[in-house]
Write an enzyme that holds these catalytic residues in place. Structure first.
Site, PDB file in Angstrom:
ATOM      1  N   TYR A  61       0.830  -1.199   0.000  1.00  0.00           N
ATOM      2  CA  TYR A  61       0.000   0.000   0.000  1.00  0.00           C
ATOM      3  C   TYR A  61       0.869   1.255   0.000  1.00  0.00           C
ATOM      4  CZ  TYR A  61      -2.984   3.740   1.709  1.00  0.00           C
ATOM      5  OH  TYR A  61      -3.652   4.928   1.854  1.00  0.00           O
ATOM      6  N   GLY A  68      -5.661   5.445  -0.063  1.00  0.00           N
ATOM      7  CA  GLY A  68      -7.036   5.493   0.393  1.00  0.00           C
ATOM      8  C   GLY A  68      -7.972   4.756  -0.531  1.00  0.00           C
TER       9      GLY A  68
END
Length: 538
Positions: A61, A68
């Site tokens: 990530y 997000g």
């Protein structure tokens, strides 16, 4: 950039041992920041582990993905600097007034320590640069509004990160100037962010934790100064020492804050010739009965109102709240609170939510509640000494001359009462979650708002307490009881009178209140005890 007074003893940022006192030393006193070699080595090793994982094309990530709600979008590894830089730029969107220099330094200090813990996979160069900023007094200009407290304090920390890449603004003499101008003057080259470093810099709780550390540290000083003025009032009003007997607290109801406040009250009133013991009051009561005097007066002196008797129970509870907040803040100061995190010997990447500020949000809301009650107590003590029906013989509003012609402290009471009402309007922030970021951030903490709320009540209380200190000193003058005061009470009275003279005839009082409030914010009445007495408060 602002020149700061440098302390000679550096504070170690090792990710493990930072305290609120250490944060205050760096933020307020200009102490040097030092990242130990062991912490640097751990950060270097964490970075190596991370880069080994990244080279395997494992999805990570914020490294090979968007952020997000855009996590499903893949980003090529060749865009590492662009991806991190764009994150910082896009989230440098805070608004409103800027944090003061000491507050911004506390934010930087908190972020440096969490990255020094060694699980965030930033290069040692990031730690070195944050420490350099603290040591040279290069202070990011950070707007106060924009954080939801999850994913951490994204907006304010982005304004910190933007300065590392030579963008945004820093503070110079309290005003913001372009960062690049200052870095060029100092010969400092802006950093180029590598994999994850933009995310690691902004994805955490360091704004709420840095500010919260200053607020709670100062609140403990405020609680001690509230005890100082209360002791002066009790002496001047010839109160009983019975409510502060050690056995009633250490044995009967052993809350630590209550124990500490009772001990402080005993220390503050030690040596007083004005306070009376319960046995003395019983003898006075019996003597009044034997001579058929009105016993009502003695009964009032036997047990005074809660605002003069329940000090350990009220201020002690405030202390316990602050002790709890210290514990939570110091855990957070020494935590890795970004995402993802990398651990040696662990193949699985921790994709979690340590950036969520709920523990700090709850703690700071609790501080706001406690400080509000501290202000209530102070205002009620002011009312008691100003009201001739409650002040045990003192004139109305402590008028030194002709009542009616002069109003004394009548007008000075109003701001204290107004500030109590204002404090009561400052409700909890931690329950104000509003979903954001495409409902990815669907439960947020509002922790920075909670810390700002607590700061606001703290500042309001300084003005409430200022009125109380002024009124207490005036009560000493009018009662003529200075010689009977304890050493601590005399030092307190003298500290007030060094700032503001006795109120003889009515005068403009706003300046007096602000002058004493400023002294309270600096802890001057606590310092006066250190300078002129042997009293040491808990």
């Amino acid at each position: 950039m602002t020149t700061v007074e440098i302390s000679t003893i550096p504070v170690a940022f090792d990710g493990e041992s930072l305290t609120i006192d250490s944060v205050r030393q760096v933020a307020e006193e200009g102490a040097q920041a030092a990242v130990p070699d062991a912490a640097m080595a751990k950060a270097r090793r964490s970075r190596e582990i991370f880069e080994g994982i990244a080279e395997q094309n494992i999805p990570i990530y914020g490294v090979t993905t968007g952020y997000g709600e855009m996590i499903y979008m893949q980003v090529d590894k060749s865009k590492e600097t662009e991806l991190q830089t764009n994150l910082v730029r896009s989230h440098s969107a805070g608004v409103g007034p800027l944090f003061a220099e000491d507050e911004a330094r506390a934010v930087v200090a908190a972020r440096l320590n969490t990255l020094a813990k060694g699980y965030s996979a930033v290069r040692p160069e990031i730690l070195e640069r944050l420490a350099l900023y603290l040591n040279l007094g290069i202070t990011p200009a950070i707007p106060q509004i924009g954080s939801l407290g999850a994913s951490g304090d994204l907006a304010p920390l982005s304004h910190v990160a933007s300065t590392l890449i030579g963008e945004g603004y820093v503070l110079r003499d309290g005003k913001q100037v372009p960062t690049r101008k200052v870095l060029d003057e100092l010969g400092i080259e802006p950093l180029k962010l590598k994999f994850k470093e933009g995310l690691a810099l902004i994805n955490g709780t360091s704004a709420m934790t840095g500010l919260g550390s200053l607020v709670v540290g100062r609140a403990l000083t405020q609680a001690r100064q509230a005890e100082i003025v209360t002791a002066l009032l009790i002496e001047t009003l010839r109160g009983s020492t019975s409510p502060f007997l050690a056995e009633g607290h250490d044995i009967a109801r052993p809350h630590q804050g209550q124990i500490d406040t009772a001990a402080n009250m005993r220390a503050l009133m030690n040596g007083s010739n004005l306070t009376v013991e319960h046995a003395d009051l019983r003898r006075e009561l019996q003597a009044d009965k034997d001579t058929d005097k009105d016993v009502q007066r003695s009964e009032i002196y036997l047990q005074k109102a809660y605002s003069l008797r329940a000090i350990p129970q009220i201020v002690g509870a405030v202390r316990d709240t602050l002790y709890h907040a210290v514990q939570k803040l110091e855990i957070e100061l020494n935590s890795a609170n970004d995402n993802p995190l990398f651990f040696e010997g662990q193949d699985e990447i921790f994709h979690g939510a340590n950036f969520h500020g709920q523990p700090i949000a709850f703690a700071m809301d609790f501080v706001t509640i406690a400080l509000t009650q501290l202000g209530v107590l102070a205002e009620r003590q002011i009312n008691r000494v100003l009201n001739r029906h409650l002040s045990y013989g003192l004139p109305e509003f402590l008028v030194a001359g002709d009542p009616g012609l002069h109003s004394g402290f009548a007008g000075a009471q109003y701001p204290a009462t107004a500030l109590v009402a204002e404090n009561r309007t400052i409700g909890p922030a931690s329950t104000q979650s509003v979903p954001s970021n495409g409902d990815n951030q669907d439960v947020v903490s509002m922790g920075l708002i909670a810390a700002r709320n607590a700061r606001r009540v703290l500042e309001n209380n300084n003005r409430i307490l200022a009125v109380e200190f002024l009124a207490a000193a005036q009560a000493v003058d009018i009662s003529g009881r200075f010689e009977g005061l304890s050493p601590a009470a005399k030092a307190t009275y003298d500290a007030v009178r060094a700032l503001v003279p006795t109120l003889g005839v009515d005068r403009y009082m706003a300046d007096d209140i602000e002058l004493v409030a400023a002294a309270l914010s600096r802890g001057e009445f606590l310092a006066a005890l250190d300078r002129y007495t042997d009293v040491v408060l808990r």
